[in-house]
Design an enzyme around this catalytic site. Structure first.
Site, PDB file in Angstrom:
ATOM      1  CB  SER A  11      -0.921   0.006   1.217  1.00  0.00           C
ATOM      2  OG  SER A  11      -1.829  -1.067   1.178  1.00  0.00           O
ATOM      3  NE  ARG A  34       0.495   3.684  10.765  1.00  0.00           N
ATOM      4  CZ  ARG A  34       1.230   2.632  11.071  1.00  0.00           C
ATOM      5  NH1 ARG A  34       2.519   2.621  10.770  1.00  0.00           N
ATOM      6  NH2 ARG A  34       0.701   1.588  11.664  1.00  0.00           N
ATOM      7  CG  HIS A  37      -2.184   2.487   4.772  1.00  0.00           C
ATOM      8  ND1 HIS A  37      -2.546   2.003   6.010  1.00  0.00           N
ATOM      9  CD2 HIS A  37      -2.074   1.403   3.968  1.00  0.00           C
ATOM     10  CE1 HIS A  37      -2.649   0.685   5.957  1.00  0.00           C
ATOM     11  NE2 HIS A  37      -2.367   0.297   4.733  1.00  0.00           N
TER      12      HIS A  37
END
Length: 200
Positions: A11, A34, A37
């Site tokens: 990812s 993050r 994500h």
């Protein structure tokens, strides 16, 4: 180094290939990556704001084991696992702190004020309740400030106002401007900071 699940590695690689040009430094990028994500939303790269020294202050506080105060239980649950694997900071959910709200206030707001009075130098993580962020901003003073405030409430009522109030304070802050945010975003920011603090 903390282990990373292979799917997360894939990812992150996909995000790296799609994010395009940006001006984040390596630590800021680790945080925004993050967040993306956790949301699959690249607009966050335009909405996130890092004050000077925010990451360094957050990292140092994590390493010192300072408490992490969250507005709601969902943010707490989103960071518990990684905190337990690393620095074991106490995690306090403001909404769980009190059973009855003060007159004219929400339970989260009431709990946040109580947490501030007990843990003024904690890391404060607001992912849901703009009332809690406003309450915190109203309590702030120049003599004692939190190590870091993560301001990422989501929604339509008082959200933009609460973030503007945070922007007008001198505290170390990582902020998601606009209406977007949420518990997953707030937790993602904390978890990215934990990884940075553990790995560097």
């Amino acid at each position: 180094m903390l282990p990373i699940h292979p799917i997360m590695v894939q990812s992150f690689a996909a995000i790296d290939g799609e994010i395009g040009s940006h001006n984040f430094n390596s630590l800021e990028y680790a945080i925004i990556r993050r967040v993306i994500h956790s949301t699959a939303d690249f607009e966050f790269k335009e909405l996130i704001y890092f004050s000077t020294g925010a990451i360094a202050s957050g990292v140092a506080a994590l390493r010192r084991g300072v408490p992490i105060v969250t507005d709601v239980s969902m943010v707490k649950q989103g960071i518990t696992n990684l905190v337990a694997q690393t620095f074991n900071n106490p995690i306090i959910s403001a909404v769980e702190r009190v059973s009855v709200a003060l007159p004219g206030k929400t339970r989260t707001e009431t709990g946040l004020i109580e947490c501030w009075r007990e843990f003024p130098e904690a890391i404060y993580v607001i992912g849901n309740a703009p009332t809690a962020l406003l309450a915190l901003c109203n309590e702030l003073n120049t003599s004692i400030n939190p190590a870091l405030v993560i301001g990422a409430p989501v929604g339509f009522i008082s959200v933009i106002e609460s973030k503007a109030a945070l922007a007008n304070t001198p505290v170390n802050q990582i902020r998601i401007d606009g209406r977007k945010g949420g518990s997953p975003v707030a937790a993602a920011i904390v978890n990215a900071l934990i990884v940075i603090a553990w790995d560097i």
